[in-house]
Design a protein around this motif. Structure first.
Motif, mmCIF file in Angstrom:
data_model
loop_
_atom_site.group_PDB
_atom_site.id
_atom_site.type_symbol
_atom_site.label_atom_id
_atom_site.label_comp_id
_atom_site.label_asym_id
_atom_site.label_seq_id
_atom_site.Cartn_x
_atom_site.Cartn_y
_atom_site.Cartn_z
ATOM 1 N N ASP A 60 -2.977 4.307 -9.971
ATOM 2 C CA ASP A 60 -4.349 3.979 -10.364
ATOM 3 C C ASP A 60 -4.444 2.631 -11.073
ATOM 4 N N ARG A 61 -3.453 2.339 -11.927
ATOM 5 C CA ARG A 61 -3.517 1.111 -12.732
ATOM 6 C C ARG A 61 -3.117 -0.133 -11.951
ATOM 7 N N VAL A 104 -8.503 2.219 -1.405
ATOM 8 C CA VAL A 104 -7.990 3.584 -1.474
ATOM 9 C C VAL A 104 -9.067 4.487 -2.070
ATOM 10 N N THR A 105 -9.460 5.500 -1.327
ATOM 11 C CA THR A 105 -10.515 6.414 -1.778
ATOM 12 C C THR A 105 -9.977 7.792 -2.139
ATOM 13 N N GLU A 106 -8.726 8.076 -1.771
ATOM 14 C CA GLU A 106 -8.133 9.379 -2.072
ATOM 15 C C GLU A 106 -6.670 9.205 -2.441
ATOM 16 N N ARG A 141 -5.295 7.637 1.017
ATOM 17 C CA ARG A 141 -6.203 7.426 2.145
ATOM 18 C C ARG A 141 -7.297 6.466 1.724
ATOM 19 N N GLY A 142 -7.817 5.741 2.692
ATOM 20 C CA GLY A 142 -8.903 4.830 2.390
ATOM 21 C C GLY A 142 -9.384 4.111 3.630
ATOM 22 N N THR A 143 -10.038 2.981 3.396
ATOM 23 C CA THR A 143 -10.573 2.177 4.493
ATOM 24 C C THR A 143 -10.254 0.710 4.251
#
Length: 228
Positions: free
Chosen positions: A164-165, A178-180, A210-212
C-alpha cells in the motif's frame, strides 16, 4: 518478433502479427510465462482470445509450444503464441495489444522490477497494454515476507503494508492502477509447474493484485483495439 512454433523458432513480422491478432476479440499477454501452461489453458477455454506467453527462456516453453502446434484432435490450438523475449526488451510488435495482462509468480529480474519497484519495468508493462487493460499479478507472499527468501531474490521484505505504501503509488505513477489487493490460496491460476511448486503444500500464501491500465501506450498503427 522471435516466436516458437512447434519444434522451431520463427520470425513473425509486424504485419503478420497484426493480421493474427485482428482475428480475435481480445488478447491475453502472460509476462514471464515460464512453461507457458497458463496461456495454453486460457486459450483452450477462450477460443475468441489470442493468448500470448512471453518469456526470455525459450527452452521452458518448448513443451506447450509443441502441444499448440498439434492437430486440434490432439490438443492443438491456433490461438496461442509463445514469444521469446525479456520484459526488459519487449518486442515493439506487442505495444498496446494486451486486453488482459498477467504476471504469475515472477522471479529474477521481473520480480525485482515489480517489487523494488523499477520504473523501467513498470513502463514496459504499460507499453504492452490496450486501453482499459485488465491487470493481474500473483506473488508468492510467503517468500516476500520471509527475510532470507526476500534477500536471496534481491528484494526487500514486502508485506501488505509495503504494498500500500510503496507499490501502489509507484504502479499508479506508471499508469498501472491497482484496485484490489488480497491474500488467496491454492485456488489461484497456478497453472505452471513453477506456480504449483510455489503454492501447493506448506500453507503458502499468494498475494493477488488486480487493477487496470489507465494510461496505456498508444496502439500499434493499423491495429484497432476492442473492448475486453
Amino acid at each position: 518478433m522471435d516466436v516458437l512454433r512447434g519444434a522451431s523458432r520463427q520470425e513473425l513480422d509486424a504485419a503478420a502479427f497484426r493480421a493474427l491478432a485482428a482475428a480475435y476479440r481480445q488478447v491475453l499477454l502472460d509476462v514471464g510465462t515460464g512453461d507457458g501452461a497458463y496461456p495454453y489453458r486460457y486459450a483452450r477455454e477462450h477460443p475468441d482470445t489470442l493468448c500470448i506467453g512471453l518469456d526470455a527462456n525459450r527452452d521452458g516453453m518448448w513443451d506447450y509450444a509443441a502441444r499448440a502446434a498439434r492437430k486440434p484432435a490432439r490438443g492443438g490450438l491456433d490461438n496461442v503464441l509463445y514469444v521469446v523475449a525479456a520484459i526488459e526488451r519487449p518486442p515493439p510488435e506487442l505495444d498496446g495489444v494486451a486486453h488482459r495482462l498477467t504476471v504469475h509468480f515472477p522471479w529474477g529480474s521481473l520480480l525485482r522490477g515489480l517489487v523494488l519497484p523499477e520504473p523501467r519495468i513498470l513502463a514496459h508493462l504499460r507499453r504492452l497494454a490496450a486501453p482499459g487493460c485488465h491487470l493481474e499479478i500473483l506473488f508468492n507472499y510467503t517468500a516476500l515476507t520471509d527475510p532470507a527468501a526476500a534477500a536471496s531474490q534481491g528484494v526487500p521484505v514486502t508485506d501488505r503494508d509495503r504494498v500500500d505504501r510503496n507499490l501502489r503509488p509507484a504502479y499508479a505513477a506508471a499508469g498501472l492502477h491497482v484496485t484490489e489487493v488480497s491474500l488467496v490460496g491454492a485456488e489461484t491460476p497456478a497453472a505452471t509447474r513453477w506456480g504449483k511448486r510455489l503454492t501447493l503444500g506448506a500453507g503458502r500464501d499468494v498475494l493477488l493484485l488486480r487493477g487496470t491500465v489507465r494510461h496505456p501506450w498508444p496502439a500499434a498503427p493499423g491495429r484497432p483495439l476492442r473492448a475486453g
